[in-house]
Design a protein around this motif. Structure first.
Motif, PDB file in Angstrom:
ATOM      1  N   MET A   1     -18.055  11.380   1.496  1.00 11.24           N
ATOM      2  CA  MET A   1     -17.514  11.332   2.854  1.00 11.24           C
ATOM      3  C   MET A   1     -16.955  12.692   3.271  1.00 11.24           C
ATOM      4  N   ALA A   2     -17.326  13.155   4.459  1.00  8.89           N
ATOM      5  CA  ALA A   2     -16.746  14.375   5.018  1.00  8.89           C
ATOM      6  C   ALA A   2     -15.350  14.062   5.541  1.00  8.89           C
ATOM      7  N   VAL A   3     -14.379  14.912   5.200  1.00 10.37           N
ATOM      8  CA  VAL A   3     -12.990  14.669   5.594  1.00 10.37           C
ATOM      9  C   VAL A   3     -12.353  15.943   6.132  1.00 10.37           C
ATOM     10  N   GLN A   4     -11.188  15.758   6.754  1.00 13.63           N
ATOM     11  CA  GLN A   4     -10.423  16.861   7.313  1.00 13.63           C
ATOM     12  C   GLN A   4      -8.948  16.541   7.204  1.00 13.63           C
ATOM     13  N   LYS A   5      -8.128  17.559   7.341  1.00 16.88           N
ATOM     14  CA  LYS A   5      -6.682  17.336   7.364  1.00 16.88           C
ATOM     15  C   LYS A   5      -6.026  18.471   8.139  1.00 16.88           C
ATOM     16  N   ARG A   6      -4.805  18.209   8.598  1.00 19.20           N
ATOM     17  CA  ARG A   6      -4.002  19.253   9.226  1.00 19.20           C
ATOM     18  C   ARG A   6      -2.659  19.262   8.541  1.00 19.20           C
TER      19      ARG A   6
ATOM     20  N   VAL B   1      -5.026   9.404  16.173  1.00 22.55           N
ATOM     21  CA  VAL B   1      -5.401   8.611  15.008  1.00 22.55           C
ATOM     22  C   VAL B   1      -6.179   7.388  15.498  1.00 22.55           C
ATOM     23  N   ALA B   2      -7.415   7.247  15.010  1.00 23.96           N
ATOM     24  CA  ALA B   2      -8.268   6.158  15.474  1.00 23.96           C
ATOM     25  C   ALA B   2      -8.050   4.874  14.691  1.00 23.96           C
ATOM     26  N   GLY B   3      -7.612   4.988  13.437  1.00 26.76           N
ATOM     27  CA  GLY B   3      -7.429   3.821  12.586  1.00 26.76           C
ATOM     28  C   GLY B   3      -7.401   4.247  11.129  1.00 26.76           C
ATOM     29  N   ARG B   4      -7.803   3.352  10.254  1.00 22.93           N
ATOM     30  CA  ARG B   4      -7.877   3.671   8.828  1.00 22.93           C
ATOM     31  C   ARG B   4      -9.256   3.286   8.320  1.00 22.93           C
TER      32      ARG B   4
ATOM     33  N   THR C   1     -16.467  10.149  24.686  1.00 20.84           N
ATOM     34  CA  THR C   1     -16.424   9.336  23.462  1.00 20.84           C
ATOM     35  C   THR C   1     -15.294   9.749  22.546  1.00 20.84           C
ATOM     36  N   ARG C   2     -14.432  10.653  23.005  1.00 23.48           N
ATOM     37  CA  ARG C   2     -13.265  11.033  22.215  1.00 23.48           C
ATOM     38  C   ARG C   2     -12.179  11.541  23.161  1.00 23.48           C
TER      39      ARG C   2
ATOM     40  N   MET D   1      -8.313  12.577   6.945  1.00 26.71           N
ATOM     41  CA  MET D   1      -9.033  11.789   7.944  1.00 26.71           C
ATOM     42  C   MET D   1     -10.535  12.014   7.812  1.00 26.71           C
ATOM     43  N   ASP D   2     -11.313  11.006   8.196  1.00 26.72           N
ATOM     44  CA  ASP D   2     -12.750  11.208   8.263  1.00 26.72           C
ATOM     45  C   ASP D   2     -13.092  11.888   9.587  1.00 26.72           C
ATOM     46  N   THR D   3     -14.368  12.082   9.857  1.00 29.85           N
ATOM     47  CA  THR D   3     -14.755  12.820  11.066  1.00 29.85           C
ATOM     48  C   THR D   3     -14.516  12.022  12.342  1.00 29.85           C
ATOM     49  N   ALA D   4     -14.298  10.713  12.198  1.00 30.07           N
ATOM     50  CA  ALA D   4     -13.989   9.875  13.358  1.00 30.07           C
ATOM     51  C   ALA D   4     -12.488   9.685  13.537  1.00 30.07           C
ATOM     52  N   ARG D   5     -11.671  10.447  12.808  1.00 29.99           N
ATOM     53  CA  ARG D   5     -10.215  10.437  12.888  1.00 29.99           C
ATOM     54  C   ARG D   5      -9.599   9.166  12.324  1.00 29.99           C
ATOM     55  N   ASN D   6     -10.319   8.490  11.426  1.00 25.44           N
ATOM     56  CA  ASN D   6      -9.730   7.399  10.663  1.00 25.44           C
ATOM     57  C   ASN D   6      -9.045   7.977   9.432  1.00 25.44           C
TER      58      ASN D   6
END
Length: 456
Positions: A235-240, A225-228, A370-371, A298-303
């Motif tokens: 916005m492109a998003v993802q979830k698990r 988790v990078a933040g919020r 970078t990740r 989460m967004d694509t940057a894991r926020n």
């Protein structure tokens, strides 16, 4: 003005009108939601933003009493009526009633986001909430790790309706992983219910972890988790989640008002300012399904941008609380995992992929990540000067305060990483960038090479 700017301006113009009339609209029979969305004609989008009234079943105008008809426009804003069936998305199973089809009922010794969880206790339910009376067990998803603002305790974030289910809940209720809907014999708790909130914006709960319980500030299958962040339209998003696992979509509204029937003595609740998410059907047919409640979006940057709690029965949309509203209501903050800053170090998280040193890496310039990179243990990978091959090792950092690596393991500082890396002191930003450039590519090629070897 750009197309995106014009749409944002149109939403700003419509929003106050929508918020002024939504209470009256949502009280009409059959109405389940009100939003700002594209008007449709004959089921096809028109490109025109409107106030959309969502109903469970769309009827011919002649079959609707005049006083219940939605006017063609309100204060000059066009309206539309569209069908939508909304449901909460916990998984449930009648005790001893057989198995439910699942995708991830696995046991995770380390608590992370995106995995099955639920109350240890059973809940007695009767029709119409369930097909037949009896004791039921429930499942949902552990969303992410959070820290209590008051005590500093580590907790797990999920939904009210996952951890509490109905009005019979109490602080101290035992939680298990996986849920008893996934393993009815599971009697191995990982924590206890600390508090919960069910408001007009939040369906949330937090579980205090038991002493000694291992945890990690990651979402399995996605990463640390990078933040919020604040969700925006488009916005492109993802979830698990526990059921549909890793899925992808996009935010189509941040203005959704909806009604959800909680049953179980709670009844119908209205939520405002919610996120409405459409699935990316080129990658996954649905964004969520039953059992995915409690997942973080989460967004694509894991926020993290949202806390998933409901969806449409046909899978066309998923609904989530804006994450800041959930965190503030529960008095917690997200715990972030190791995030690469300045591209100076790589923190590896557990997975089935092995990353190794030597082989393809020996002759390569190994630099910039970078990740987070996935590997079997918590490993810091550092690189000496490019003329030498990289050195890998496992190490528990000698820091006492609990950190994102788990109890008793604090994160190394950027200075530690630089000192270990062999980067020359006083190197310029350009020299550092050049030094670290290509690191991720080399690591990924190494992983691909090993995977090909395993398949051979």
């Amino acid at each position: 003005m750009t197309e995106q700017g014009a749409e944002s301006q149109a939403r700003s113009r419509i929003r106050p009108v929508k918020e002024r009339v939504e209470d009256a609209l949502i009280l009409r029979p059959g109405v389940v939601g009100v939003d700002i969305a594209e008007k449709q004609t004959g089921g096809e989008p028109t490109g025109q933003l409107s106030i959309v009234v969502f109903v469970e079943q769309k009827l011919p105008a002649g079959d609707v009493p005049a006083e219940q008809l939605v006017p063609d426009e309100i204060d000059g804003i066009p309206t539309d009526v569209q069908e939508l069936e909304i449901e909460l998305q916990p998984g449930s199973m009648k005790v001893l009633a057989g198995d439910e089809p699942l995708l991830d009922p696995a046991v995770y010794p380390t608590m992370v986001g995106g995995i099955s969880m639920g109350p240890q206790r059973t809940i007695y339910l009767a029709p119409p909430d369930v097909p037949s009376p009896g004791n039921y067990v429930f499942s949902g998803t552990l969303g992410a790790m959070v820290r209590d603002r008051a005590s500093g305790a580590t907790m797990a974030l999920t939904n009210f309706h996952v951890a509490c289910v109905d009005t019979t809940w109490s602080v101290g209720d035992v939680m298990v992983q996986p849920s008893r809907a996934d393993d009815d014999a599971n009697d191995d708790p990982f924590g206890t219910l600390a508090r919960a909130q069910l408001t007009d914006t939040v369906d949330g709960a937090v579980v205090r972890l038991d002493a000694g319980q291992a945890w990690d500030a990651t979402v399995t299958g996605i990463g640390a988790v990078a933040g919020r962040a604040t969700a925006t339209v488009g916005m492109a998003v993802q979830k698990r989640g526990r059921t549909t696992e890793h899925t992808f979509g996009s935010v189509v509204s941040t203005d959704f008002t909806l009604q959800v029937d909680y049953g179980n003595g709670i009844g119908v609740r209205t939520f405002r300012h919610q996120l409405r998410i459409a699935p990316d059907t080129t990658r996954s047919p649905r964004f969520s399904d039953r059992g995915d409640s409690g997942s973080v979006v989460m967004d694509t940057a894991r926020n993290v941008v949202g806390l998933l709690f409901a969806g449409s029965r046909d899978g066309s949309f998923t609904f989530a609380n804006p994450i800041q509203m959930a965190l503030d209501a529960l008095g917690v903050d997200l715990i972030t995992g190791p995030v690469v800053t300045g591209s100076r170090m790589v923190i590896c998280q557990p997975s089935r992929i092995k990353i190794f040193c030597g082989g393809p890496l020996i002759s390569r310039q190994v630099v910039c990540v970078t990740r987070a990179v996935w590997c079997p243990t918590r490993t810091v990978i550092t690189c000496p000067p490019p003329t030498r091959r990289p050195i890998c090792w496992d190490q528990e950092w000698p820091f006492d305060p609990p950190g994102p690596f788990g109890p008793g393991q604090g994160a190394p500082s950027a200075g530690d990483a630089v000192a270990a890396s062999g980067v020359p002191a006083g190197a310029s930003a350009a020299e550092l960038e050049a030094y670290w450039a290509g690191y991720l590519t080399a690591l990924e090629e190494a992983v691909a090479a090993e995977q090909q070897g395993e398949q051979a």
